[in-house]
Design an enzyme around this catalytic site. Sequence first.
Site, PDB file in Angstrom:
ATOM      1  N   TYR A 214     -14.359   7.996 -11.810  1.00  9.47           N
ATOM      2  CA  TYR A 214     -14.079   6.680 -11.185  1.00  9.47           C
ATOM      3  C   TYR A 214     -14.566   5.505 -12.047  1.00  9.47           C
ATOM      4  O   TYR A 214     -13.837   4.539 -12.281  1.00  9.47           O
ATOM      5  CB  TYR A 214     -14.749   6.662  -9.809  1.00  9.47           C
ATOM      6  CG  TYR A 214     -14.632   5.375  -9.036  1.00  9.47           C
ATOM      7  CD1 TYR A 214     -13.437   5.001  -8.435  1.00  9.47           C
ATOM      8  CD2 TYR A 214     -15.742   4.530  -8.883  1.00  9.47           C
ATOM      9  CE1 TYR A 214     -13.343   3.824  -7.710  1.00  9.47           C
ATOM     10  CE2 TYR A 214     -15.651   3.349  -8.161  1.00  9.47           C
ATOM     11  CZ  TYR A 214     -14.450   3.005  -7.583  1.00  9.47           C
ATOM     12  OH  TYR A 214     -14.366   1.833  -6.867  1.00  9.47           O
TER      13      TYR A 214
ATOM     14  N   LYS B 196     -12.454   2.482 -14.162  1.00 10.85           N
ATOM     15  CA  LYS B 196     -12.638   1.049 -13.910  1.00 10.85           C
ATOM     16  C   LYS B 196     -12.961   0.324 -15.213  1.00 10.85           C
ATOM     17  O   LYS B 196     -12.458  -0.775 -15.468  1.00 10.85           O
ATOM     18  CB  LYS B 196     -13.775   0.831 -12.895  1.00 10.85           C
ATOM     19  CG  LYS B 196     -13.439   1.242 -11.464  1.00 10.85           C
ATOM     20  CD  LYS B 196     -12.448   0.304 -10.824  1.00 10.85           C
ATOM     21  CE  LYS B 196     -12.258   0.566  -9.338  1.00 10.85           C
ATOM     22  NZ  LYS B 196     -11.106  -0.145  -8.773  1.00 10.85           N
TER      23      LYS B 196
ATOM     24  N   GLU C  80     -15.662   7.723   3.403  1.00 12.33           N
ATOM     25  CA  GLU C  80     -16.544   6.647   3.864  1.00 12.33           C
ATOM     26  C   GLU C  80     -17.764   6.497   2.961  1.00 12.33           C
ATOM     27  O   GLU C  80     -18.207   7.447   2.335  1.00 12.33           O
ATOM     28  CB  GLU C  80     -16.978   6.897   5.320  1.00 12.33           C
ATOM     29  CG  GLU C  80     -17.790   8.143   5.565  1.00 12.33           C
ATOM     30  CD  GLU C  80     -16.954   9.417   5.720  1.00 12.33           C
ATOM     31  OE1 GLU C  80     -15.782   9.428   5.326  1.00 12.33           O
ATOM     32  OE2 GLU C  80     -17.505  10.427   6.198  1.00 12.33           O
TER      33      GLU C  80
ATOM     34  N   LYS D  99     -23.044   8.447  11.940  1.00 18.70           N
ATOM     35  CA  LYS D  99     -23.985   9.534  12.254  1.00 18.70           C
ATOM     36  C   LYS D  99     -24.963   9.128  13.357  1.00 18.70           C
ATOM     37  O   LYS D  99     -25.276   9.927  14.245  1.00 18.70           O
ATOM     38  CB  LYS D  99     -24.746   9.937  10.990  1.00 18.70           C
ATOM     39  CG  LYS D  99     -23.875  10.680   9.983  1.00 18.70           C
ATOM     40  CD  LYS D  99     -24.653  10.983   8.708  1.00 18.70           C
ATOM     41  CE  LYS D  99     -23.769  11.616   7.655  1.00 18.70           C
ATOM     42  NZ  LYS D  99     -24.505  11.959   6.423  1.00 18.70           N
TER      43      LYS D  99
ATOM     44  N   ASP E 293       0.860  -1.197   0.000  1.00 18.91           N
ATOM     45  CA  ASP E 293       0.000   0.000   0.000  1.00 18.91           C
ATOM     46  C   ASP E 293       0.887   1.235   0.000  1.00 18.91           C
ATOM     47  O   ASP E 293       2.032   1.176   0.455  1.00 18.91           O
ATOM     48  CB  ASP E 293      -0.932   0.013   1.227  1.00 18.91           C
ATOM     49  CG  ASP E 293      -2.184   0.843   1.002  1.00 18.91           C
ATOM     50  OD1 ASP E 293      -3.265   0.253   0.831  1.00 18.91           O
ATOM     51  OD2 ASP E 293      -2.085   2.091   0.983  1.00 18.91           O
TER      52      ASP E 293
ATOM     53  N   ALA F  82     -21.896   4.808   2.384  1.00 19.78           N
ATOM     54  CA  ALA F  82     -23.164   4.986   3.112  1.00 19.78           C
ATOM     55  C   ALA F  82     -23.294   4.146   4.391  1.00 19.78           C
ATOM     56  O   ALA F  82     -23.627   4.706   5.442  1.00 19.78           O
ATOM     57  CB  ALA F  82     -24.339   4.748   2.175  1.00 19.78           C
TER      58      ALA F  82
ATOM     59  N   GLY G 238     -13.374   6.341  -2.777  1.00 17.89           N
ATOM     60  CA  GLY G 238     -14.147   6.635  -1.577  1.00 17.89           C
ATOM     61  C   GLY G 238     -15.619   6.544  -1.924  1.00 17.89           C
ATOM     62  O   GLY G 238     -15.973   6.031  -2.988  1.00 17.89           O
TER      63      GLY G 238
HETATM   64  P1  NAD Z   1      -9.719   1.517   0.331  1.00 19.30           P
HETATM   65  O1  NAD Z   1      -9.650   2.963  -0.061  1.00 19.30           O
HETATM   66  O2  NAD Z   1     -10.008   1.186   1.750  1.00 19.30           O
HETATM   67  O3  NAD Z   1      -8.388   0.764  -0.116  1.00 19.30           O
HETATM   68  C1  NAD Z   1      -7.669   1.104  -1.267  1.00 19.30           C
HETATM   69  C2  NAD Z   1      -6.214   1.206  -0.880  1.00 19.30           C
HETATM   70  O4  NAD Z   1      -5.434   1.493  -2.054  1.00 19.30           O
HETATM   71  C3  NAD Z   1      -5.930   2.331   0.126  1.00 19.30           C
HETATM   72  O5  NAD Z   1      -5.392   1.801   1.322  1.00 19.30           O
HETATM   73  C4  NAD Z   1      -4.951   3.220  -0.594  1.00 19.30           C
HETATM   74  O6  NAD Z   1      -3.954   3.775   0.254  1.00 19.30           O
HETATM   75  C5  NAD Z   1      -4.350   2.273  -1.622  1.00 19.30           C
HETATM   76  N1  NAD Z   1      -3.725   3.017  -2.724  1.00 19.30           N
HETATM   77  C6  NAD Z   1      -4.214   4.108  -3.362  1.00 19.30           C
HETATM   78  N2  NAD Z   1      -3.322   4.563  -4.250  1.00 19.30           N
HETATM   79  C7  NAD Z   1      -2.241   3.737  -4.167  1.00 19.30           C
HETATM   80  C8  NAD Z   1      -0.992   3.722  -4.840  1.00 19.30           C
HETATM   81  N3  NAD Z   1      -0.657   4.644  -5.753  1.00 19.30           N
HETATM   82  N4  NAD Z   1      -0.106   2.739  -4.513  1.00 19.30           N
HETATM   83  C9  NAD Z   1      -0.417   1.823  -3.564  1.00 19.30           C
HETATM   84  N5  NAD Z   1      -1.597   1.795  -2.902  1.00 19.30           N
HETATM   85  C10 NAD Z   1      -2.501   2.747  -3.211  1.00 19.30           C
HETATM   86  O7  NAD Z   1     -10.824   0.871  -0.646  1.00 19.30           O
HETATM   87  P2  NAD Z   1     -11.566  -0.540  -0.562  1.00 19.30           P
HETATM   88  O8  NAD Z   1     -12.956  -0.261  -0.182  1.00 19.30           O
HETATM   89  O9  NAD Z   1     -10.762  -1.499   0.230  1.00 19.30           O
HETATM   90  O10 NAD Z   1     -11.549  -0.950  -2.100  1.00 19.30           O
HETATM   91  C11 NAD Z   1     -10.618  -1.887  -2.635  1.00 19.30           C
HETATM   92  C12 NAD Z   1     -10.845  -2.008  -4.145  1.00 19.30           C
HETATM   93  O11 NAD Z   1     -12.200  -2.401  -4.401  1.00 19.30           O
HETATM   94  C13 NAD Z   1     -10.639  -0.690  -4.902  1.00 19.30           C
HETATM   95  O12 NAD Z   1     -10.064  -0.968  -6.150  1.00 19.30           O
HETATM   96  C14 NAD Z   1     -12.048  -0.185  -5.100  1.00 19.30           C
HETATM   97  O13 NAD Z   1     -12.152   0.668  -6.220  1.00 19.30           O
HETATM   98  C15 NAD Z   1     -12.807  -1.483  -5.288  1.00 19.30           C
HETATM   99  N6  NAD Z   1     -14.242  -1.341  -4.952  1.00 19.30           N
HETATM  100  C16 NAD Z   1     -14.615  -1.157  -3.654  1.00 19.30           C
HETATM  101  C17 NAD Z   1     -15.961  -1.021  -3.356  1.00 19.30           C
HETATM  102  C18 NAD Z   1     -16.424  -0.816  -1.943  1.00 19.30           C
HETATM  103  O14 NAD Z   1     -17.640  -0.724  -1.721  1.00 19.30           O
HETATM  104  N7  NAD Z   1     -15.563  -0.745  -0.955  1.00 19.30           N
HETATM  105  C19 NAD Z   1     -16.924  -1.051  -4.391  1.00 19.30           C
HETATM  106  C20 NAD Z   1     -16.486  -1.221  -5.696  1.00 19.30           C
HETATM  107  C21 NAD Z   1     -15.142  -1.390  -5.971  1.00 19.30           C
END
Ligand code: NAD
Length: 327
Positions: free
Chosen positions: A148, A152, A190, A199, A33, A192, A78
């Site tokens: 975003y 993707k 964060e 909240k 990370d 919803a 986010g």
């Molecule tokens: P998160 O933001 O908690 O985790 C993503 C991590 O990627 C973060 O810790 C961030 O520091 C790291 N990161 C960002 N830029 C970076 C870089 N340049 N080098 C190294 N690390 C980097 O998000 P999450 O909820 O754990 O999501 C994980 C994956 O799932 C993401 O690709 C997100 O787009 C996808 N996703 C998540 C959701 C959801 O509801 N959480 C929904 C759809 C897709």
Amino acid sequence: MKKKIVVTGAGGFIGGHLVNDLRQQGNTVRAVDIKPLEEWYQRFEDVDNLQLDLDLRESCHKAVAGMEIVYNLAANMGGMGFIEHNKALCMLSVLINTHMCIAANEADVDRYFFASSACVYNADKQRDRNVVALKEEDAYPALAEDGYGWEKLFSERMCRHFREDYGLTTRVARYHNVYGPEGTYTGGREKAPAAICRKVIEAKLSGTHEIEIWGDGQQTRSFMYIDDCLKGTQMIMESDILEPINLGSSELVTINHLVDITEDVAGIKVKRRYDLGAPKGVNGRNSDNTLIQNYLGWEPSIRLRDGMERTYAWIYDQMTSNQPAIA
Ligand code: NAD
């Protein structure tokens, strides 16, 4: 069989849980990370933890060196508030996804997973809150979430072309809203379920018993608990599914109903103040799980009430660990 596995985005919400799951299965895990290690949501001593900026190609080579399996979850992302106001930053994740594909291909890894999103779906299919659940084909003709979602969609296609042209074995899941403990619940990124837990807890602790809701609360969504996400991600990775596939719950609720559930868990009723100008995303979205059922005979099934109870409890502990409860 035990494998050498790298998880990117491992300091984040889903990545942290995935690292834990994979190490508990006895795999050799590398966690990567960009965040300083002390800011990771979960960190494990028996894992090779690396702080690397995966925007950079040489960092991606370091991340995959000697590894057999790659789970690429790193992204700048986010909730709606973040992605509506940071479109360029979200699109810059294309650097991570491009360099990770190149590095994984050159390292000749066995499998490469990319975490895509329901934000790739055509906005015209999500205008009505009485939704028809989204099928995988509904991503085209393309009209993804600006910023975003387009990134993707582009990165999904890159996986496809690396597979077709270079033989990199890629798997892509389109996550629909994932929630659970050990994730972001404050600070602007964060989503919803965590935001509503926070909240309601704030309302409870302060005694105000009032919360703000983004939009009119009638928008519909489905939410997948983290344990289902982990299971589905690994099943998709091990499957023969070549094209991007939905990984989401099909339990559709309005945001108002999500608040009802949270109130029930919290044991209080709150007054709802609706901010109609706040970012609220599409009117309705649900996951059509026909394809995942056909391929895997499985779909996410943890009830929202059960997942919210666990999520609320974790956020409550975080918020009250330094502060006595008032109400
Ligand atoms: P998160 O933001 O908690 O985790 C993503 C991590 O990627 C973060 O810790 C961030 O520091 C790291 N990161 C960002 N830029 C970076 C870089 N340049 N080098 C190294 N690390 C980097 O998000 P999450 O909820 O754990 O999501 C994980 C994956 O799932 C993401 O690709 C997100 O787009 C996808 N996703 C998540 C959701 C959801 O509801 N959480 C929904 C759809 C897709």
